[in-house]
Design an enzyme around this catalytic site. Sequence first.
Site, PDB file in Angstrom:
ATOM      1  N   LEU A  42      -8.234  -9.423  20.141  1.00 44.15           N
ATOM      2  CA  LEU A  42      -7.590  -9.463  21.435  1.00 44.15           C
ATOM      3  C   LEU A  42      -8.651 -10.471  22.131  1.00 44.15           C
ATOM      4  CD1 LEU A  42      -5.212  -8.450  22.963  1.00 44.15           C
ATOM      5  CD2 LEU A  42      -6.666  -6.637  23.938  1.00 44.15           C
ATOM      6  N   ASP A  43      -8.521 -11.748  22.541  1.00 44.95           N
ATOM      7  CA  ASP A  43      -9.206 -12.652  22.980  1.00 44.95           C
ATOM      8  C   ASP A  43      -9.957 -12.170  24.246  1.00 44.95           C
ATOM      9  OD1 ASP A  43      -8.158 -14.565  21.076  1.00 44.95           O
ATOM     10  OD2 ASP A  43      -6.831 -15.335  22.327  1.00 44.95           O
ATOM     11  N   ARG A  44     -10.980 -12.628  24.533  1.00 42.70           N
ATOM     12  CA  ARG A  44     -11.728 -12.294  25.614  1.00 42.70           C
ATOM     13  C   ARG A  44     -11.037 -12.197  26.918  1.00 42.70           C
ATOM     14  NH1 ARG A  44     -17.772 -14.648  27.397  1.00 42.70           N
ATOM     15  NH2 ARG A  44     -18.428 -13.109  28.684  1.00 42.70           N
TER      16      ARG A  44
END
Length: 241
Positions: free
Chosen positions: A60-62
């Site tokens: 899950l991208d930052r």
Amino acid sequence: MTSNFNHDLTILFQDDYFVAVDKPSGLLVHRSWIAREATEFALQKVRDQIGQRVYPVHRLDRPTSGILLFAKDADTARAMTDIFTSRQIEKVYHAVVRGYIDDGLLDYPLKEELDKIADAQANQDKEPQEAVTEYRCLQRVELPFAVGKRHPTSRYSLVELHPKTGRKHQLRRHMSHLRHPIIGDSNHGDGRHNRFFREHFGLNRLMLAATSLRFEHPHTKTAVHIELPLPDDLLKPFQTD
């Protein structure tokens, strides 16, 4: 981007094998040399909250908020990695995009995004990989503000996104390809509209959230459905009354 996460993460699901939390936008999943300034990570926070080691099973991208799933042991983590890889999982995201978008299905292969340093030894000429996203418009709004010089008003859509594949930054790149970039996307988006959302709504984040995860439990063989209400941030532009 938020840099202080002193509060505990909200636990959305937990059993003997898994724990799922609501990851805030701006929080890294784990340590990364790319973001050396970061001092807090979802992996360590969840470990400290439940008092045991956990293993990430997906990305899950930052800047993306929402459902983040961890396994409680290495065998379960490997089993879930296989489930994700074989696409036996249903993921749903919600996003705010520029313009009025219709419902559709985008089948548009993506060339792998490589980091100059981390992927220096990777094949730079790899063929584009299959990437498929289904999208559905849930709500539209036209705001009486000129963002740019072409139109006296600005239009936005709230969309539900169903990625059928799991390529890096797939949703951001697909929406950008459709000329409906996700608001707050600094790499693939529209800086003018990103700035408008910061200044007008006070929203300084990527307007993308992971809101639903469905899979068959690898041990109990029962159906697991983890769901999260839409964040208030994503709904704010559509509350015009």
